[in-house]
Design a protein around this motif. Structure first.
Motif, PDB file in Angstrom:
ATOM      1  N   THR A 165       0.701  -1.128   0.265  1.00  0.00           N
ATOM      2  CA  THR A 165      -0.437  -0.268  -0.029  1.00  0.00           C
ATOM      3  C   THR A 165       0.826   1.437   0.182  1.00  0.00           C
ATOM      4  O   THR A 165       0.396   2.493  -0.354  1.00  0.00           O
ATOM      5  CB  THR A 165      -1.200   0.027   1.037  1.00  0.00           C
ATOM      6  OG1 THR A 165      -0.260  -0.352   2.242  1.00  0.00           O
ATOM      7  CG2 THR A 165      -2.087  -1.277   1.405  1.00  0.00           C
ATOM      8  N   MET A 166       1.711   1.237   0.656  1.00  0.00           N
ATOM      9  CA  MET A 166       2.915   2.053   0.611  1.00  0.00           C
ATOM     10  C   MET A 166       3.795   2.139  -0.697  1.00  0.00           C
ATOM     11  O   MET A 166       4.919   2.982  -1.051  1.00  0.00           O
ATOM     12  CB  MET A 166       3.816   2.175   1.555  1.00  0.00           C
ATOM     13  CG  MET A 166       3.260   1.967   2.931  1.00  0.00           C
ATOM     14  SD  MET A 166       4.081   1.585   4.034  1.00  0.00           S
ATOM     15  CE  MET A 166       3.796   1.634   5.683  1.00  0.00           C
ATOM     16  N   ASP A 167       3.540   1.671  -2.363  1.00  0.00           N
ATOM     17  CA  ASP A 167       3.985   1.352  -3.433  1.00  0.00           C
ATOM     18  C   ASP A 167       5.501   0.817  -3.549  1.00  0.00           C
ATOM     19  O   ASP A 167       6.540   0.887  -4.236  1.00  0.00           O
ATOM     20  CB  ASP A 167       3.839   2.389  -3.890  1.00  0.00           C
ATOM     21  CG  ASP A 167       2.800   3.283  -4.274  1.00  0.00           C
ATOM     22  OD1 ASP A 167       1.688   2.051  -4.689  1.00  0.00           O
ATOM     23  OD2 ASP A 167       2.568   4.382  -4.114  1.00  0.00           O
ATOM     24  N   ALA A 168       5.641  -0.295  -2.579  1.00  0.00           N
ATOM     25  CA  ALA A 168       7.365  -0.455  -2.177  1.00  0.00           C
ATOM     26  C   ALA A 168       7.421  -1.786  -2.968  1.00  0.00           C
ATOM     27  O   ALA A 168       6.521  -2.315  -3.344  1.00  0.00           O
ATOM     28  CB  ALA A 168       7.373  -1.254  -1.035  1.00  0.00           C
ATOM     29  N   LYS A 169       8.843  -2.083  -3.367  1.00  0.00           N
ATOM     30  CA  LYS A 169       8.813  -2.670  -4.354  1.00  0.00           C
ATOM     31  C   LYS A 169       9.670  -4.031  -3.824  1.00  0.00           C
ATOM     32  O   LYS A 169       9.412  -5.084  -4.143  1.00  0.00           O
ATOM     33  CB  LYS A 169       9.724  -2.612  -5.203  1.00  0.00           C
ATOM     34  CG  LYS A 169       8.986  -1.237  -6.137  1.00  0.00           C
ATOM     35  CD  LYS A 169       8.912  -1.598  -7.746  1.00  0.00           C
ATOM     36  CE  LYS A 169       8.505  -0.157  -8.260  1.00  0.00           C
ATOM     37  NZ  LYS A 169       7.554   0.657  -7.583  1.00  0.00           N
ATOM     38  N   ARG A 170      10.022  -3.851  -2.642  1.00  0.00           N
ATOM     39  CA  ARG A 170      10.727  -4.483  -2.236  1.00  0.00           C
ATOM     40  C   ARG A 170      10.793  -5.101  -0.369  1.00  0.00           C
ATOM     41  O   ARG A 170      10.194  -3.414   0.619  1.00  0.00           O
ATOM     42  CB  ARG A 170      11.657  -5.502  -2.839  1.00  0.00           C
ATOM     43  CG  ARG A 170      13.031  -4.238  -2.402  1.00  0.00           C
ATOM     44  CD  ARG A 170      14.958  -4.608  -2.615  1.00  0.00           C
ATOM     45  NE  ARG A 170      14.731  -3.505  -2.702  1.00  0.00           N
ATOM     46  CZ  ARG A 170      15.185  -2.000  -3.179  1.00  0.00           C
ATOM     47  NH1 ARG A 170      14.294  -2.497  -3.995  1.00  0.00           N
ATOM     48  NH2 ARG A 170      15.698  -1.179  -2.521  1.00  0.00           N
ATOM     49  N   LEU A 171      10.697  -5.978  -0.078  1.00  0.00           N
ATOM     50  CA  LEU A 171      10.417  -6.059   1.914  1.00  0.00           C
ATOM     51  C   LEU A 171      11.993  -5.972   2.550  1.00  0.00           C
ATOM     52  O   LEU A 171      12.049  -7.686   2.026  1.00  0.00           O
ATOM     53  CB  LEU A 171       9.966  -6.907   1.932  1.00  0.00           C
ATOM     54  CG  LEU A 171       9.208  -6.448   3.922  1.00  0.00           C
ATOM     55  CD1 LEU A 171       8.956  -5.182   4.141  1.00  0.00           C
ATOM     56  CD2 LEU A 171       8.093  -7.154   3.754  1.00  0.00           C
ATOM     57  N   VAL A 172      12.521  -6.090   3.515  1.00  0.00           N
ATOM     58  CA  VAL A 172      13.847  -6.241   3.333  1.00  0.00           C
ATOM     59  C   VAL A 172      13.681  -6.897   5.402  1.00  0.00           C
ATOM     60  O   VAL A 172      13.005  -5.917   6.011  1.00  0.00           O
ATOM     61  CB  VAL A 172      14.992  -5.274   3.577  1.00  0.00           C
ATOM     62  CG1 VAL A 172      16.506  -5.924   4.123  1.00  0.00           C
ATOM     63  CG2 VAL A 172      14.826  -4.546   2.380  1.00  0.00           C
ATOM     64  N   ALA A 173      14.416  -7.212   6.042  1.00  0.00           N
ATOM     65  CA  ALA A 173      14.405  -8.198   7.187  1.00  0.00           C
ATOM     66  C   ALA A 173      16.115  -8.190   7.804  1.00  0.00           C
ATOM     67  O   ALA A 173      16.221  -8.259   6.497  1.00  0.00           O
ATOM     68  CB  ALA A 173      13.790  -9.113   7.739  1.00  0.00           C
ATOM     69  N   ARG A 174      16.182  -7.377   9.208  1.00  0.00           N
ATOM     70  CA  ARG A 174      17.658  -7.689   9.553  1.00  0.00           C
ATOM     71  C   ARG A 174      17.490  -8.988  10.810  1.00  0.00           C
ATOM     72  O   ARG A 174      16.183  -8.180  11.487  1.00  0.00           O
ATOM     73  CB  ARG A 174      18.732  -6.433   9.779  1.00  0.00           C
ATOM     74  CG  ARG A 174      18.628  -5.818   8.208  1.00  0.00           C
ATOM     75  CD  ARG A 174      18.657  -4.852   8.758  1.00  0.00           C
ATOM     76  NE  ARG A 174      19.212  -3.461   7.143  1.00  0.00           N
ATOM     77  CZ  ARG A 174      19.543  -3.373   6.203  1.00  0.00           C
ATOM     78  NH1 ARG A 174      20.553  -4.054   6.429  1.00  0.00           N
ATOM     79  NH2 ARG A 174      19.271  -2.909   5.115  1.00  0.00           N
ATOM     80  N   SER A 175      18.166  -9.671  11.165  1.00  0.00           N
ATOM     81  CA  SER A 175      18.672  -9.844  12.392  1.00  0.00           C
ATOM     82  C   SER A 175      20.057  -9.695  12.252  1.00  0.00           C
ATOM     83  O   SER A 175      20.767  -9.907  11.847  1.00  0.00           O
ATOM     84  CB  SER A 175      17.849 -10.625  11.936  1.00  0.00           C
ATOM     85  OG  SER A 175      18.022 -11.805  14.033  1.00  0.00           O
ATOM     86  N   THR A 176      20.843 -11.123  14.160  1.00  0.00           N
ATOM     87  CA  THR A 176      21.972 -11.063  13.571  1.00  0.00           C
ATOM     88  C   THR A 176      22.258 -12.704  13.039  1.00  0.00           C
ATOM     89  O   THR A 176      21.330 -13.299  12.596  1.00  0.00           O
ATOM     90  CB  THR A 176      22.526 -11.284  15.676  1.00  0.00           C
ATOM     91  OG1 THR A 176      21.587 -11.836  15.854  1.00  0.00           O
ATOM     92  CG2 THR A 176      22.065  -9.805  16.134  1.00  0.00           C
ATOM     93  N   VAL A 177      23.225 -13.322  12.766  1.00  0.00           N
ATOM     94  CA  VAL A 177      23.738 -13.985  12.232  1.00  0.00           C
ATOM     95  C   VAL A 177      23.300 -15.115  12.282  1.00  0.00           C
ATOM     96  O   VAL A 177      23.039 -16.108  11.990  1.00  0.00           O
ATOM     97  CB  VAL A 177      25.242 -13.711  11.435  1.00  0.00           C
ATOM     98  CG1 VAL A 177      25.363 -15.149  11.004  1.00  0.00           C
ATOM     99  CG2 VAL A 177      25.903 -12.892  11.037  1.00  0.00           C
ATOM    100  N   GLY A 178      23.454 -15.794  13.901  1.00  0.00           N
ATOM    101  CA  GLY A 178      23.375 -16.974  14.616  1.00  0.00           C
ATOM    102  C   GLY A 178      22.038 -17.126  14.841  1.00  0.00           C
ATOM    103  O   GLY A 178      21.748 -18.057  15.726  1.00  0.00           O
ATOM    104  N   ASN A 179      21.068 -16.059  14.389  1.00  0.00           N
ATOM    105  CA  ASN A 179      20.092 -16.406  15.170  1.00  0.00           C
ATOM    106  C   ASN A 179      19.093 -17.206  13.781  1.00  0.00           C
ATOM    107  O   ASN A 179      18.502 -16.657  12.778  1.00  0.00           O
ATOM    108  CB  ASN A 179      19.381 -14.838  15.134  1.00  0.00           C
ATOM    109  CG  ASN A 179      17.813 -15.258  15.889  1.00  0.00           C
ATOM    110  OD1 ASN A 179      17.029 -15.957  15.881  1.00  0.00           O
ATOM    111  ND2 ASN A 179      16.688 -13.894  16.384  1.00  0.00           N
TER     112      ASN A 179
END
Length: 172
Positions: A130-144
């Protein structure tokens, strides 16, 4: 696979904010639920709650409220499942890239591993579109590994990037 429970995202007004803070203090560490407070080093371990951090938590969520009159770069919601506050979710601009949004989520310890994150991911897909985004990103720590599995389960491509776990998914 998604959970078989009703998950709602609700605006963080003052009453919800106090419930959310109580959950965070009881079931999470400051470093899991908010960015470093003003004056704190991003590398400083944030494992204990202080009055300073509680105040910073409140201010963070107040800054991230939906505002029809002045759009904000990051918005947070409380996550409700089974009628109670269980965590918080957010959508934010990614490096001022209008085509991307970053999704973030934290859940209190007793609510992890119940499929709630998958339900929130589907909500994030719809909200970002709805915000006209073309991609979604998520981040965490490598070992999770739990986060990695959860992201991959809902379709994110996940990679290790400079000490971070980064998932991306293209939106239609």
């Amino acid at each position: 696979m998604t959970s078989q429970m009703m998950v709602d995202l609700v605006p963080v007004d003052e009453a919800v904010l106090e419930d959310l803070l109580a959950l965070a203090v009881a079931e999470a560490q400051p470093g899991e639920v908010m960015p470093p407070a003003s004056g704190e080093s991003p590398t400083e371990p944030r494992t204990t709650w202080t009055e300073f951090r509680k105040g910073a938590f409140r201010e963070y969520h107040r800054r991230c409220r939906v505002n029809r009159h002045a759009p904000v770069p990051e918005v947070t919601w409380a996550v409700k499942a089974r009628g109670r506050i269980v965590g918080a979710a957010r959508l934010a601009l990614v490096d001022d890239d209008p085509d991307a949004r970053e999704v973030g989520l934290w859940l209190g310890e007793p609510y992890r591993g119940q499929g709630i994150s998958g339900e929130v991911a589907y909500w994030a897909f719809a909200a970002a579109q709805t915000m006209d985004a073309k991609r979604l990103v998520a981040r965490s720590t490598v070992g999770n590994w739990a986060v990695r599995r959860s992201l991959e389960r809902v379709g994110f491509e996940v990679e290790d990037s400079g000490g971070d776990l980064v998932g991306t998914i293209s939106l239609p």
